[in-house]
Design an enzyme around this catalytic site. Structure first.
Site, PDB file in Angstrom:
ATOM      1  N   SER A 189       0.831  -1.207   0.000  1.00 36.66           N
ATOM      2  CA  SER A 189       0.000   0.000   0.000  1.00 36.66           C
ATOM      3  C   SER A 189       0.868   1.261   0.000  1.00 36.66           C
ATOM      4  CB  SER A 189      -0.954  -0.053   1.204  1.00 36.66           C
ATOM      5  OG  SER A 189      -1.959   0.919   1.113  1.00 36.66           O
TER       6      SER A 189
ATOM      7  N   ASP B 160      -9.985  -5.018  -4.063  1.00 39.25           N
ATOM      8  CA  ASP B 160      -9.431  -3.992  -3.170  1.00 39.25           C
ATOM      9  C   ASP B 160     -10.252  -2.721  -3.276  1.00 39.25           C
ATOM     10  OD1 ASP B 160      -7.880  -2.145  -1.751  1.00 39.25           O
ATOM     11  OD2 ASP B 160      -5.994  -3.014  -2.430  1.00 39.25           O
TER      12      ASP B 160
ATOM     13  N   HIS C 208      -7.959  -5.439   0.388  1.00 35.31           N
ATOM     14  CA  HIS C 208      -6.748  -4.674   0.675  1.00 35.31           C
ATOM     15  C   HIS C 208      -5.929  -5.417   1.726  1.00 35.31           C
ATOM     16  CE1 HIS C 208      -4.254  -1.179   0.360  1.00 35.31           C
ATOM     17  NE2 HIS C 208      -4.301  -0.949   1.654  1.00 35.31           N
TER      18      HIS C 208
END
Length: 229
Positions: free
Chosen positions: A117, A174, A208
């Site tokens: 991320s 995600d 995610h």
């Protein structure tokens, strides 16, 4: 500095260190969880390093303080970015790379830099602006920061300056860092580099986060670049 005063979590090589894997956690996290996941797929000749970001107010989360490599206002491809914070954090990661290289006498071509991320975004920026060739980059659920400047080669930024192989993994479900962030990043890099050292893999049903399948693919990428022993 952008990194925490707390020491990184590490997994030391069991013999002579001949490769380094440095991985940056995401927003609000620490390196600990990632260090435990990589413990299961480690290679004995590689040292794994998981640094920790300092806590800072984060605009995206209404100014709450949390571990963060830089400030982020919105998860929007056209949103304002914390350029100064990104550059400062990149310098701290560069210092860490140098420190670990010198300690283990490992050349830059034996260093893989990665992250998840926000950590992946910082890893990509750091890698693309790193003066020495790296052994590879691993970008999970991530994106290219300062995309417009890189696309226009503004301020000396170039998508083609770092030639190392890159593995990108992204969940197709995600909702935090949407798949288009990863796919657009892959397209830009592939167009600029014009080589076969790029891989972008989508993981069905993955949000995610990471998965056993993705970590298996990361382990295979690390072995391909740094060997099995």
């Amino acid at each position: 500095m952008a990194t925490s005063s707390k020491l990184p979590f590490t997994i030391n090589a069991t013999g002579t260190t001949t490769g380094l894997f440095i991985f940056l956690h995401g927003l609000g996290d620490t390196g600990y969880g990632w260090s435990t996941m990589f413990e299961a797929i480690r290679k004995k000749h590689i040292k794994y390093v998981f640094p920790n970001a300092e806590s800072m107010p984060v605009t995206l989360n209404f100014g709450m303080k949390m571990p963060s490599w830089f400030d982020i206002a919105a998860l929007d491809m056209s949103g304002k970015e914390d350029e100064a914070g990104i550059k400062k954090a990149a310098e701290s990661i560069r210092a860490l790379i140098k420190k670990e290289q010198e300690a283990a006498s490992v050349p830059s071509e034996r260093v893989i830099l990665g992250g998840f991320s926000m950590g992946g975004a910082l890893a990509l920026y750091t890698g693309l602006t790193h003066k020495e060739p790296l052994g590879g980059m691993v970008l999970l659920s991530s994106w290219l920061p300062l995309r417009e400047k890189f696309s226009k080669n503004a301020d000396g930024l170039s998508l083609a300056s770092q030639k190392c192989p890159i593995f990108q993994g992204h969940g197709d479900s995600d909702q935090m860092v949407k798949t288009i962030f990863g796919s657009k990043t892959h397209e830009l890099l592939a167009e600029s580099r014009d080589d076969a050292g790029m891989e972008f893999k989508l993981y069905k049903g993955l949000g995610h986060s990471s998965s056993e399948e993705e970590l298996h693919d990361v382990a295979a990428f690390i072995e391909k670049q740094l060997g099995s022993a």
